[in-house]
Design a protein around this motif. Structure first.
Motif, PDB file in Angstrom:
ATOM      1  N   UNK A 229       0.806  -1.217   0.000  1.00  0.00           N
ATOM      2  CA  UNK A 229       0.000   0.000   0.000  1.00  0.00           C
ATOM      3  C   UNK A 229       0.844   1.275   0.000  1.00  0.00           C
ATOM      4  N   UNK A 230       2.124   1.130   0.327  1.00  0.00           N
ATOM      5  CA  UNK A 230       2.966   2.333   0.297  1.00  0.00           C
ATOM      6  C   UNK A 230       3.508   2.595  -1.118  1.00  0.00           C
ATOM      7  N   UNK A 231       3.373   1.607  -2.006  1.00  0.00           N
ATOM      8  CA  UNK A 231       3.876   1.792  -3.369  1.00  0.00           C
ATOM      9  C   UNK A 231       2.922   2.676  -4.171  1.00  0.00           C
ATOM     10  N   UNK A 232       3.488   3.404  -5.107  1.00  0.00           N
ATOM     11  CA  UNK A 232       2.659   4.293  -5.939  1.00  0.00           C
ATOM     12  C   UNK A 232       2.031   3.473  -7.083  1.00  0.00           C
ATOM     13  N   UNK A 233       0.718   3.577  -7.228  1.00  0.00           N
ATOM     14  CA  UNK A 233       0.053   2.892  -8.343  1.00  0.00           C
ATOM     15  C   UNK A 233       0.162   3.795  -9.573  1.00  0.00           C
ATOM     16  N   UNK A 234       0.558   3.220 -10.694  1.00  0.00           N
ATOM     17  CA  UNK A 234       0.836   4.041 -11.880  1.00  0.00           C
ATOM     18  C   UNK A 234      -0.406   4.754 -12.405  1.00  0.00           C
ATOM     19  N   UNK A 235      -0.182   5.850 -13.122  1.00  0.00           N
ATOM     20  CA  UNK A 235      -1.272   6.620 -13.696  1.00  0.00           C
ATOM     21  C   UNK A 235      -2.066   5.770 -14.686  1.00  0.00           C
ATOM     22  N   UNK A 236      -1.349   4.895 -15.391  1.00  0.00           N
ATOM     23  CA  UNK A 236      -1.994   4.026 -16.383  1.00  0.00           C
ATOM     24  C   UNK A 236      -3.029   3.107 -15.718  1.00  0.00           C
ATOM     25  N   UNK A 237      -2.625   2.490 -14.585  1.00  0.00           N
ATOM     26  CA  UNK A 237      -3.549   1.603 -13.856  1.00  0.00           C
ATOM     27  C   UNK A 237      -4.710   2.417 -13.281  1.00  0.00           C
ATOM     28  N   UNK A 238      -4.395   3.617 -12.787  1.00  0.00           N
ATOM     29  CA  UNK A 238      -5.447   4.464 -12.198  1.00  0.00           C
ATOM     30  C   UNK A 238      -6.516   4.808 -13.235  1.00  0.00           C
ATOM     31  N   UNK A 239      -6.094   5.044 -14.471  1.00  0.00           N
ATOM     32  CA  UNK A 239      -7.063   5.357 -15.538  1.00  0.00           C
ATOM     33  C   UNK A 239      -7.853   4.117 -15.940  1.00  0.00           C
ATOM     34  N   UNK A 240      -7.125   2.989 -16.073  1.00  0.00           N
ATOM     35  CA  UNK A 240      -7.748   1.712 -16.434  1.00  0.00           C
ATOM     36  C   UNK A 240      -8.826   1.331 -15.412  1.00  0.00           C
ATOM     37  N   UNK A 241      -8.525   1.647 -14.134  1.00  0.00           N
ATOM     38  CA  UNK A 241      -9.449   1.328 -13.038  1.00  0.00           C
ATOM     39  C   UNK A 241     -10.792   2.052 -13.190  1.00  0.00           C
ATOM     40  N   UNK A 242     -10.798   3.113 -13.984  1.00  0.00           N
ATOM     41  CA  UNK A 242     -12.035   3.887 -14.164  1.00  0.00           C
ATOM     42  C   UNK A 242     -12.912   3.347 -15.289  1.00  0.00           C
ATOM     43  N   UNK A 243     -12.502   2.239 -15.913  1.00  0.00           N
ATOM     44  CA  UNK A 243     -13.250   1.741 -17.074  1.00  0.00           C
ATOM     45  C   UNK A 243     -13.890   0.382 -16.805  1.00  0.00           C
ATOM     46  N   UNK A 244     -15.071   0.123 -17.409  1.00  0.00           N
ATOM     47  CA  UNK A 244     -15.736  -1.178 -17.210  1.00  0.00           C
ATOM     48  C   UNK A 244     -15.002  -2.337 -17.887  1.00  0.00           C
ATOM     49  N   UNK A 245     -13.943  -2.042 -18.640  1.00  0.00           N
ATOM     50  CA  UNK A 245     -13.190  -3.130 -19.278  1.00  0.00           C
ATOM     51  C   UNK A 245     -12.130  -3.714 -18.335  1.00  0.00           C
TER      52      UNK A 245
END
Ligand SMILES: Nc1nc2c(ncn2[C@@H]2O[C@@H]3COP(=O)(O)O[C@H]3[C@H]2O)c(=O)[nH]1
Ligand SMILES: [Zn+2]
Length: 381
Positions: free
Chosen positions: A35-51
């Protein structure tokens, strides 16, 4: 559920559903490390999609992703949630989802992730208060806590402890909600602990409404309410918002078929495994057998075509009426799924007919054999 004295079923209570302490501790450690690691911007955006593909992530990672959702919706700063309290909350939630085929922690994540995606896709942040968004996301996280894999009909027919406690009224949903507030009653896992009493009250009322709305026996009633207000829908009207929140958790709860095929199909296998498990138990115990769970009657396509036509579409279409941008994200994939399962149903039907035809041919040819023998015999005599 604690072991009670009332045990009408000789089998139900014997199943080991709970996660072991070792399993929980192991996942907790991994989660805290990560939980202390930074989650990448790419994953953060992907997380916002139903795919988003849940199957690629293990439970500790899923907990990190849930943490990202609370962070990126600005809940941490807006509601003054301490990171270690959020982590303890998520751990307690993880711990209290059971090891069962469908209603498990991964289902909790998928429902929450769909809700999260819908919030971003509809730009809901510009339309309603963040407290309502907090209610929606947290309700999704908690909506199936301590599910045992047997639905309300079973609970009522088998007269389980839950049915007795809740007088047959949404026993499961009442239980999920009660467990949620058990977790929130503990200071160390109460993510709302820094909020004024009035706000806590509003959140509690909202979460109860949302979780209880996931009982499918209320489906038509809630959908009709939404249809009635749609032509005059007003985001400023609390009654309207309440119905919308119920619709959104309902959509998220049954949204597997809105996902890519390779994500959705394994979920159907899990669902049928849980269904068949229940109907097997009903047969063993001499209880009424739930028809859509009966392995002798249900196939993958037969289970989906009816569900998509009569439950998914009518519900999803109404939400897309309010938010036309959702059409491509939740209606189109469901249409594809319907085509896929309609074809599968036809193929199964053809296979069945061929098998029946083969059996008839074999029967006719074997029934002719004695004649052939008889014909052959005089010659040999
Ligand atoms: N046939 C079918 N039923 C589903 C699907 N997704 C959800 N459901 C049903 O919808 C119900 C929603 O509430 P529950 O979680 O109690 O149980 C769920 C299942 O019975 C699906 O993809 N196919
Ligand atoms: Zn659910």
């Amino acid at each position: 559920m604690s072991e009670g004295t009332h045990k009408p079923s000789p089998f139900y209570h014997k199943r080991t559903l709970r996660k072991t302490r070792e399993e929980c501790e192991h996942v907790r450690e991994k989660f805290l490390q990560m939980s202390s690691l930074e989650v990448s911007e790419e994953v953060r955006q992907y997380l916002k999609t139903p795919t988003f593909d849940n199957w690629q992530w293990e439970d500790a990672e899923i907990m990190v992703l849930l943490q990202v959702m609370y962070t990126d919706l600005d809940f941490i700063s807006t509601f003054n949630i301490e990171p270690d309290v959020l982590q303890q909350f998520l751990y307690e939630v993880y711990r209290r989802y059971n090891n069962i085929p469908f209603h498990n922690f991964k289902h909790c994540f998928c429902v929450t992730q769909m809700m999260y995606g819908l919030i971003w896709l509809t730009d809901l942040r510009s339309k309603i208060d963040s407290i309502d968004l907090l209610i929606m996301l947290t309700s999704a996280v908690c909506h199936d806590l301590d599910h045992t894999g047997y639905n309300n009909a079973y609970q009522i027919n088998a007269r389980t402890e839950l049915a007795l406690r809740y007088n047959d009224i949404s026993p499961l949903e009442n239980h999920h909600c009660a467990v949620a507030f058990e977790i929130l009653e503990k200071t160390e896992s109460n993510i709302f602990r820094n909020l004024p009493t009035e706000q806590y009250k509003r959140i509690r009322e909202g979460i109860i409404k949302c979780i209880l709305a996931t009982d499918m026996s209320r489906h038509t009633d809630i959908l009709n309410k939404f249809k009635a207000i749609l032509p005059v829908f007003d985001f400023g009207n609390k009654d309207h918002r309440d119905v919308l929140m119920m619709i959104m958790i309902k959509v998220s709860d049954i949204s597997n078929e809105a996902r890519p095929m390779d994500v959705a199909e394994p979920w159907l296998d899990c669902l049928l495994q849980e269904f068949f498990n229940q109907s097997d138990m009903e047969k063993l115990e001499g209880l009424p057998v739930t028809p859509f769970m009966d392995r002798d009657k249900v196939t993958k396509p037969s289970s989906q075509t009816g569900f998509i036509r009569f439950v998914l579409f009518p519900l999803f279409i109404e939400l897309a009426n309010l938010f036309p941008c959702l059409e491509q994200h939740i209606i189109d994939p469901v249409r594809k799924a319907l085509d896929y399962y309609t074809e599968m149903e036809k193929a199964l039907e053809r296979e069945k007919q061929n098998r029946a035809l083969n059996e008839t041919t074999v029967k006719t040819s074997t029934s002719k054999e004695p004649d052939a023998n008889l014909e052959a015999k005089p010659a040999s005599l």
